[in-house]
Design an enzyme around this catalytic site. Sequence first.
Site, PDB file in Angstrom:
ATOM      1  N   GLY A 198       0.801  -1.221   0.000  1.00 27.22           N
ATOM      2  CA  GLY A 198       0.000   0.000   0.000  1.00 27.22           C
ATOM      3  C   GLY A 198       0.826   1.258   0.000  1.00 27.22           C
TER       4      GLY A 198
ATOM      5  N   HIS B 202      -0.778   9.233  -4.573  1.00 34.08           N
ATOM      6  CA  HIS B 202      -0.037   9.775  -3.430  1.00 34.08           C
ATOM      7  C   HIS B 202       1.406  10.023  -3.853  1.00 34.08           C
ATOM      8  CE1 HIS B 202       2.013   9.611   0.517  1.00 34.08           C
ATOM      9  NE2 HIS B 202       0.859  10.017   1.023  1.00 34.08           N
TER      10      HIS B 202
ATOM     11  N   GLU C  70      -2.865  13.816  -0.549  1.00 34.69           N
ATOM     12  CA  GLU C  70      -1.449  14.188  -0.686  1.00 34.69           C
ATOM     13  C   GLU C  70      -0.909  13.750  -2.046  1.00 34.69           C
ATOM     14  OE1 GLU C  70      -0.234  13.692   4.011  1.00 34.69           O
ATOM     15  OE2 GLU C  70       0.030  11.968   2.697  1.00 34.69           O
TER      16      GLU C  70
ATOM     17  N   GLU D 283       4.195  18.099  -0.194  1.00 37.00           N
ATOM     18  CA  GLU D 283       4.733  17.486   1.018  1.00 37.00           C
ATOM     19  C   GLU D 283       6.257  17.406   0.974  1.00 37.00           C
ATOM     20  OE1 GLU D 283       4.516  13.252   3.483  1.00 37.00           O
ATOM     21  OE2 GLU D 283       2.946  13.718   2.021  1.00 37.00           O
TER      22      GLU D 283
ATOM     23  N   CYS E  80       8.213  15.215   2.316  1.00 34.28           N
ATOM     24  CA  CYS E  80       8.663  13.857   1.998  1.00 34.28           C
ATOM     25  C   CYS E  80       8.657  13.603   0.494  1.00 34.28           C
ATOM     26  CB  CYS E  80       7.773  12.825   2.681  1.00 34.28           C
ATOM     27  SG  CYS E  80       8.073  12.625   4.450  1.00 34.28           S
TER      28      CYS E  80
ATOM     29  N   CYS F 256       6.256  12.136   9.584  1.00 34.27           N
ATOM     30  CA  CYS F 256       7.166  11.515   8.630  1.00 34.27           C
ATOM     31  C   CYS F 256       8.175  12.497   8.069  1.00 34.27           C
ATOM     32  CB  CYS F 256       6.373  10.872   7.489  1.00 34.27           C
ATOM     33  SG  CYS F 256       5.202  11.981   6.694  1.00 34.27           S
TER      34      CYS F 256
END
Length: 659
Positions: A206, A271, A323, A339, A341, A414
């Site tokens: 996932g 994502h 996201e 984001e 990340c 994260c």
Amino acid sequence: MKKRLLIALSFYCGIAYAQTKDYPIKPVSFTNVKLNDKFWTSRIETNRTVTIPASFARCENTGRVKNFEMAAARSGKFCTKFPFDDTDIYKTIEGASYSMAVHPDTKLDAYVDSLITIVGKAQEPDGYLYTARTIDPLHPHAWSGPERWVKENELSHELYNSGHMFEAAAAHYLATNKRNFLDIALKNADLLIKTFGPGKRHVAPGHEIVEMGLVRLYRITGKKEYLDLAKFFIDERGHRTYDKTSTDEWKNGMYWQDNEPVIAQEDAEGHAVRAMYLYSGMADVAALTGDKEYIAAIDKIWNNMVGKKIYVQGGIGAVPGGERFGADYELPNTTAYNETCAAIGDVFWNQRMFLLHGESKYIDVMEKVLYNGLISGVGLDGKTFFYTNAMQVTNGVTHHELEPERSGWFECSCCPTNMARFLPSLSGYMYAQKDNNVFVNLFIAGTANMEIGNKKVSIVQSNNYPWNGALSFAVTPETPTNFAMHIRIPGWARVEAIPSDLYAFQNKSAAKISLKLNGKAVAYKVENGYAVINRQWKKGDNIQLNLPMEVKKVIANKALVDDKGKTALQRGPIIYCAEWKDNGGTVSNLAIPANAAFKPVTEPNLLNGITVLKGEILSKTKGEAAKKVELTAIPYYSWANRGKGEMTVWFPEVNAATK
């Protein structure tokens, strides 16, 4: 000595076991590059002394460490919010390991070992390691499902946790030569081999990253089953039944990059962080297996992202809901998500694309991300962060989940720990080699040591980049040595705002680039965006490259409706913004005349030392005539370090006669 060199090379591409195939270009390990750079060294030091200790402290005081202690006791109640909270410890250990590789720290080493002991005790006898279930198997986290792996294709993050553990354990082993964390990781990886694969359990993870982590373990151990499993997980995508008629990305599979097999995918979708880790994993597996269909797919996806789905400061993942990437040209400013990340993942991917293809356009994008949309994610203090990176803040308010000011931590944290793990290895993105070819990709002052044709060569960069384009490279082989130096000529210096038609400079006339060898003009050829000088190098040779840093006005493709009639400002690799603090408390009333000119001004005491842009523009308040004011623009990465207020990257452009 030979073993130490082997470990250094293994940090990224790894040559612990000879591979029959691999990336045609190899990066020079960050352990072989010692920085002496005003811009980056202070950030890396702040990461070492502030960010990493703060991350460990927050892992302790938020209960993340306690989750492992309860898992070891098989008693208690999972005490944080998300089942992937385990990874914040893993990522911080990874960053600490990279840091210790170049800056030994016995106290930090002992602390990391104590955490690894706690992690090891939480591992179940067969190798399973996932505190959200192990603490209380009868009442696991709501996202986890009643049994192992049954929700892995959605939100359990069991394999995501494993992937980050593999990355961290590999980094720790290569930095310290200790096996305590590596053995935990290998035990978990062996469980995955027993559980997943042909004739076993099938799943498309996932949240990708286990694929990258398995490749890291393969590079260290030479155990082909790890590489095979990474490829198996990638190939599992696109075979689950979804409602293909639905426009809901969760229901049609796009959110997970699972709507069709990876080799059939052509667009950056879903994502954004998941996507970056998937495409990076595909590049790794393609390099090691020679899978040309993977390469063809990620080439198309890269072109789609860079041509239609990236912000001017390098941010990706425009849509807050999920996201995720939006549709082509869906890049709104007021709701931009971006984001942190995802920016880090974009650097991972672009580095790999360069290693596959050797073209400078990938480093051009990587540089844009590094100097703008990535480091904007961490405050200058090293302990405040952005999860999202806004493009516009009006009246101190952004929209949806966007943040108008930095935070010390997040429930989903994260991004801070991802920043902690990334920065210490930055110097590993500067240089690369292919046979007798040396690539200079990033302009960061310091000394690199490498071997070319079994001869030692050092390259010393001296510069004040990104504020000044005067670059010097002292090339020192131990004996006269023939090789080719490939020095990147950045797209911004070639009047290319980005390697696509998504953004362009208004002024397309290029200033003259100067390249000299030992003070004299030198003949060179340009290949794939690099100036190539092929000769016999000897001690005392010095290359001088001057990249004129004119202030450029950036305009957007007409398909970007939010940027129509607007201008952004760039100088060198730096994208600028206007912030309330420097412009009378507001910036939403500012407009740039078409004939406006801007000059760079050095401000050594502002925001840890920056170059600002100043110029005469117009201010228009409702009901009043426009008036001339002086704009002060600061580097985008430095905004939101002085409190909360308005900010913008794009300015309406008006005719000079506008009143």
